[in-house]
Enzyme design. Structure first.
Site, PDB file in Angstrom:
ATOM      1  N   HIS A 265       0.850  -1.191   0.000  1.00  0.00           N
ATOM      2  CA  HIS A 265       0.000   0.000   0.000  1.00  0.00           C
ATOM      3  C   HIS A 265       0.884   1.239   0.000  1.00  0.00           C
ATOM      4  O   HIS A 265       2.093   1.151   0.220  1.00  0.00           O
ATOM      5  CB  HIS A 265      -0.912   0.008   1.237  1.00  0.00           C
ATOM      6  CG  HIS A 265      -0.143   0.060   2.519  1.00  0.00           C
ATOM      7  ND1 HIS A 265       0.345  -1.076   3.127  1.00  0.00           N
ATOM      8  CD2 HIS A 265       0.282   1.103   3.266  1.00  0.00           C
ATOM      9  CE1 HIS A 265       1.008  -0.729   4.213  1.00  0.00           C
ATOM     10  NE2 HIS A 265       0.996   0.586   4.323  1.00  0.00           N
TER      11      HIS A 265
ATOM     12  N   HIS B 257       5.339   6.673  -1.934  1.00  0.00           N
ATOM     13  CA  HIS B 257       6.114   5.445  -2.128  1.00  0.00           C
ATOM     14  C   HIS B 257       5.376   4.248  -1.560  1.00  0.00           C
ATOM     15  O   HIS B 257       4.452   4.392  -0.760  1.00  0.00           O
ATOM     16  CB  HIS B 257       7.482   5.561  -1.438  1.00  0.00           C
ATOM     17  CG  HIS B 257       7.381   5.541   0.054  1.00  0.00           C
ATOM     18  ND1 HIS B 257       7.026   6.656   0.778  1.00  0.00           N
ATOM     19  CD2 HIS B 257       7.550   4.534   0.950  1.00  0.00           C
ATOM     20  CE1 HIS B 257       6.987   6.343   2.064  1.00  0.00           C
ATOM     21  NE2 HIS B 257       7.292   5.061   2.198  1.00  0.00           N
TER      22      HIS B 257
END
Length: 185
Positions: free
Chosen positions: A39, A128
């Site tokens: 995620h 990220h």
């Protein structure tokens, strides 16, 4: 409840993420994230009492609405590390496109959650996906080489919602579950 706000990745990106991790598997000191739970964290909230969750959900809905964003594409590619290549604590998969929209989401969520009393971020937001955490520098040279050489696109997804996610720490690592999914427009 240990909570964070995230953008979940689709199941079809788990395999390409696992492939990247394979290039790093000989690097001593790395603890890999489960690719099936990959995620992008927009805001880590930490421990939250259950009675605060309804107000938090309401603020997150307002934050997402404030951005006025339509669903958008995010393309993942390139590798990086935090804080830098000399002292690596986290290895991550970067964002090639969609970063501006992710920053918008982060900024409004950050503003609303800090107004609620949650700790503000202490560093600039870099969109990220965490691939691994480095416990010791035994495999630093391999990580440095792979990060410098690996730039190709890994995959793409369409961001249609933001999730309030609970992290439960188990013996095998964290298990994530969605508390609330908030759709973009």
């Amino acid at each position: 409840m240990r909570l964070f706000v995230s953008v979940d990745l689709p199941d079809e990106l788990a395999e390409p993420i696992a492939d990247i991790q394979t290039t790093l598997e000989d690097a001593s000191g790395l603890n890999f994230v489960d690719p099936a739970q990959a995620h992008l964290t927009l805001k880590f909230l930490g421990e939250v009492t259950e009675d605060r969750v309804p107000a938090l959900e309401s603020e997150l809905e307002a934050a997402v609405s404030d951005t006025d964003l339509d669903p958008f594409a995010v393309r993942f590619g390139g590798l990086g590390v935090f804080p830098d290549l000399e002292y690596i604590s986290v290895v991550w998969l970067g964002v090639e496109t969609g970063g501006e929209q992710l920053r918008q989401l982060h900024e409004v969520i950050e503003a609303r959650t800090t107004a609620m009393g949650f700790d503000p971020e202490t560093h600039d937001f870099t969109p990220h996906v965490t691939l691994a955490r480095m416990e010791h520098a035994g495999g630093k040279d391999l990580v440095q080489r792979v990060v410098r050489e690996r730039a190709q696109t890994v995959g793409e997804t369409r961001v249609e919602s933001v999730c309030l996610t609970e992290s439960t720490l188990e013996a095998d690592g964290p298990v994530y579950s969605t508390v609330r999914r908030i759709s973009l427009r």
